[in-house]
Every structure is written in C-alpha cells, then in structure tokens.
Scaffold this motif. Structure first.
Motif, PDB file in Angstrom:
ATOM      1  N   ILE A  56       0.834  -1.196   0.000  1.00  0.00           N
ATOM      2  CA  ILE A  56       0.000   0.000   0.000  1.00  0.00           C
ATOM      3  C   ILE A  56       0.874   1.254   0.000  1.00  0.00           C
ATOM      4  CG2 ILE A  56      -1.567   1.372   1.455  1.00  0.00           C
ATOM      5  CD1 ILE A  56      -2.915  -1.358   2.201  1.00  0.00           C
ATOM      6  N   ALA A  57       1.911   1.271   0.811  1.00  0.00           N
ATOM      7  CA  ALA A  57       2.820   2.426   0.841  1.00  0.00           C
ATOM      8  C   ALA A  57       3.453   2.643  -0.534  1.00  0.00           C
ATOM      9  CB  ALA A  57       3.896   2.235   1.908  1.00  0.00           C
ATOM     10  N   GLU A  58       3.803   1.570  -1.227  1.00  0.00           N
ATOM     11  CA  GLU A  58       4.409   1.698  -2.553  1.00  0.00           C
ATOM     12  C   GLU A  58       3.415   2.251  -3.568  1.00  0.00           C
ATOM     13  OE1 GLU A  58       7.026   2.055  -5.462  1.00  0.00           O
ATOM     14  OE2 GLU A  58       7.495   1.667  -3.364  1.00  0.00           O
ATOM     15  N   VAL A  59       2.156   1.818  -3.502  1.00  0.00           N
ATOM     16  CA  VAL A  59       1.137   2.362  -4.406  1.00  0.00           C
ATOM     17  C   VAL A  59       0.997   3.862  -4.169  1.00  0.00           C
ATOM     18  CG1 VAL A  59      -1.353   2.422  -4.882  1.00  0.00           C
ATOM     19  CG2 VAL A  59      -0.153   0.240  -4.782  1.00  0.00           C
ATOM     20  N   PHE A  60       0.931   4.271  -2.906  1.00  0.00           N
ATOM     21  CA  PHE A  60       0.807   5.699  -2.620  1.00  0.00           C
ATOM     22  C   PHE A  60       2.065   6.472  -3.013  1.00  0.00           C
ATOM     23  CE2 PHE A  60      -2.704   4.689   0.509  1.00  0.00           C
ATOM     24  CZ  PHE A  60      -3.684   5.325  -0.239  1.00  0.00           C
ATOM     25  N   ARG A  61       3.238   5.866  -2.884  1.00  0.00           N
ATOM     26  CA  ARG A  61       4.471   6.535  -3.326  1.00  0.00           C
ATOM     27  C   ARG A  61       4.354   6.864  -4.813  1.00  0.00           C
ATOM     28  NH1 ARG A  61       9.572   5.829  -1.087  1.00  0.00           N
ATOM     29  NH2 ARG A  61       8.899   3.837  -0.222  1.00  0.00           N
ATOM     30  N   GLN A  62       3.840   5.911  -5.587  1.00  0.00           N
ATOM     31  CA  GLN A  62       3.675   6.133  -7.020  1.00  0.00           C
ATOM     32  C   GLN A  62       2.624   7.209  -7.284  1.00  0.00           C
ATOM     33  OE1 GLN A  62       2.833   2.247  -8.599  1.00  0.00           O
ATOM     34  NE2 GLN A  62       4.830   1.444  -8.011  1.00  0.00           N
ATOM     35  N   VAL A  63       1.493   7.144  -6.580  1.00  0.00           N
ATOM     36  CA  VAL A  63       0.417   8.117  -6.779  1.00  0.00           C
ATOM     37  C   VAL A  63       0.896   9.521  -6.429  1.00  0.00           C
ATOM     38  CG1 VAL A  63      -1.829   8.887  -5.874  1.00  0.00           C
ATOM     39  CG2 VAL A  63      -1.484   6.484  -6.470  1.00  0.00           C
ATOM     40  N   PHE A  64       1.593   9.655  -5.297  1.00  0.00           N
ATOM     41  CA  PHE A  64       1.941  10.980  -4.817  1.00  0.00           C
ATOM     42  C   PHE A  64       3.219  11.547  -5.427  1.00  0.00           C
ATOM     43  CE2 PHE A  64      -0.782   9.616  -1.111  1.00  0.00           C
ATOM     44  CZ  PHE A  64      -1.886  10.320  -1.565  1.00  0.00           C
ATOM     45  N   THR A  65       3.901  10.799  -6.299  1.00  0.00           N
ATOM     46  CA  THR A  65       4.978  11.411  -7.068  1.00  0.00           C
ATOM     47  C   THR A  65       4.373  12.276  -8.164  1.00  0.00           C
ATOM     48  OG1 THR A  65       5.175   9.492  -8.524  1.00  0.00           O
ATOM     49  CG2 THR A  65       6.679   9.595  -6.634  1.00  0.00           C
ATOM     50  N   GLU A  66       3.120  11.966  -8.530  1.00  0.00           N
ATOM     51  CA  GLU A  66       2.421  12.725  -9.564  1.00  0.00           C
ATOM     52  C   GLU A  66       1.613  13.885  -8.994  1.00  0.00           C
ATOM     53  OE1 GLU A  66       0.114   9.875 -11.706  1.00  0.00           O
ATOM     54  OE2 GLU A  66       1.846   8.600 -12.073  1.00  0.00           O
ATOM     55  N   ARG A  67       1.148  13.748  -7.743  1.00  0.00           N
ATOM     56  CA  ARG A  67       0.358  14.811  -7.121  1.00  0.00           C
ATOM     57  C   ARG A  67       0.392  14.648  -5.613  1.00  0.00           C
ATOM     58  NH1 ARG A  67      -5.450  12.753  -6.589  1.00  0.00           N
ATOM     59  NH2 ARG A  67      -5.246  10.622  -7.269  1.00  0.00           N
ATOM     60  N   THR A  68       0.083  15.718  -4.898  1.00  0.00           N
ATOM     61  CA  THR A  68       0.052  15.661  -3.444  1.00  0.00           C
ATOM     62  C   THR A  68      -1.377  15.441  -2.975  1.00  0.00           C
ATOM     63  OG1 THR A  68      -0.153  18.057  -3.342  1.00  0.00           O
ATOM     64  CG2 THR A  68       2.062  17.164  -3.125  1.00  0.00           C
ATOM     65  N   PRO A  69      -1.549  14.905  -1.756  1.00  0.00           N
ATOM     66  CA  PRO A  69      -2.913  14.672  -1.276  1.00  0.00           C
ATOM     67  C   PRO A  69      -3.658  15.980  -1.094  1.00  0.00           C
ATOM     68  CG  PRO A  69      -1.347  14.348   0.495  1.00  0.00           C
ATOM     69  CD  PRO A  69      -0.551  14.580  -0.755  1.00  0.00           C
ATOM     70  N   GLY A  70      -4.960  15.937  -1.285  1.00  0.00           N
ATOM     71  CA  GLY A  70      -5.779  17.134  -1.154  1.00  0.00           C
ATOM     72  C   GLY A  70      -6.030  17.482   0.299  1.00  0.00           C
ATOM     73  N   GLY A  71      -5.088  18.095   0.956  1.00  0.00           N
ATOM     74  CA  GLY A  71      -5.239  18.454   2.357  1.00  0.00           C
ATOM     75  C   GLY A  71      -6.071  19.711   2.552  1.00  0.00           C
ATOM     76  N   GLU A  72      -5.828  20.752   1.744  1.00  0.00           N
ATOM     77  CA  GLU A  72      -6.573  21.990   1.895  1.00  0.00           C
ATOM     78  C   GLU A  72      -8.002  21.826   1.415  1.00  0.00           C
ATOM     79  OE1 GLU A  72      -3.519  22.677  -0.315  1.00  0.00           O
ATOM     80  OE2 GLU A  72      -2.434  22.515   1.568  1.00  0.00           O
TER      81      GLU A  72
END
Length: 119
Positions: A56-72
């Motif tokens: 799961i951490a690896e999937v998110f690493r791949q996802v978040f290299t393209e964009r950051t999580p929508g925190g705001e």
C-alpha cells in the motif's frame, strides 16, 4: 524521515487521516505503511486491490509522485465507532469522499484495515 521509535501513532481513529497527510507531505512512506494493518486492503489502483501495508505504501508513493494529497479544503467526516471498529471518511475539496475501516490494535492504537480512497 522519522524513525519508527519517534513516529506518532494514531491514538484515535480521527488521528489516522491527519497522520496520513503528515507522512505523505514528509515523504515518509514507512510512516504511511504504519497506518495500515499488515494485511490491510486498499482499493487502488482503480479497479484493483492492493494487499499489505508495505505494498500500500508503494502504491501511494507512485500516486503521490504525480500529485500531493488534497489536504486543503478537505473535511474529516464524523467518525462512526463501534467497539474496536471505526468508519472514517474524508470529503475531499473536489467532492470525492473516502471510506476507511479502522481497527483498534492490541496496544490501543488504531490502524486502517480497509481503505477505499475513491481516487
């Protein structure tokens, strides 16, 4: 990066989404993995399931290299609690809604067992 000894754990189910954003912003994918049970299930990539906190951490690493999580602009929805299980949910700024099932661990901390980020 934070070491395992110094890394904050989720004392309540509502802590998990906050820590999720914190770990992603810090690039701490081991910290991100610590928010999931060892055999947790994630509904990502779309149409698939990823099993295990390390995967799961690896999937998110791949996802978040393209964009950051929508925190705001994101809003944690009220947590539904039933004994050692909790339903957490976040309404993202773009209207998407996540759904996660968290479970209280033997040490009293909380981790996600199932995560459907609706990405």
């Amino acid at each position: 990066m934070t070491t395992d000894e110094a890394r904050e754990t989720a004392a309540t189910p509502a802590d998990i989404p906050r820590l999720f954003v914190q770990f992603v912003q810090a690039g701490d994918y081991a910290g991100l993995a610590s928010l999931y049970e060892p055999d947790a299930v994630l509904a990502l990539p779309p149409g698939e399931q990823t099993r295990g906190n390390t995967a799961i951490a690896e999937v998110f690493r791949q996802v978040f290299t393209e964009r950051t999580p929508g925190g705001e602009g994101s809003q944690l929805q009220p947590v539904l609690l039933s004994g050692d299980l909790a339903l957490t949910s976040t309404r993202m700024s773009d209207g998407r809604v996540t759904a996660e099932i968290a479970r209280r661990q033997p040490d009293g901390s909380w981790r996600w067992a199932i995560d459907n980020p609706s990405m």
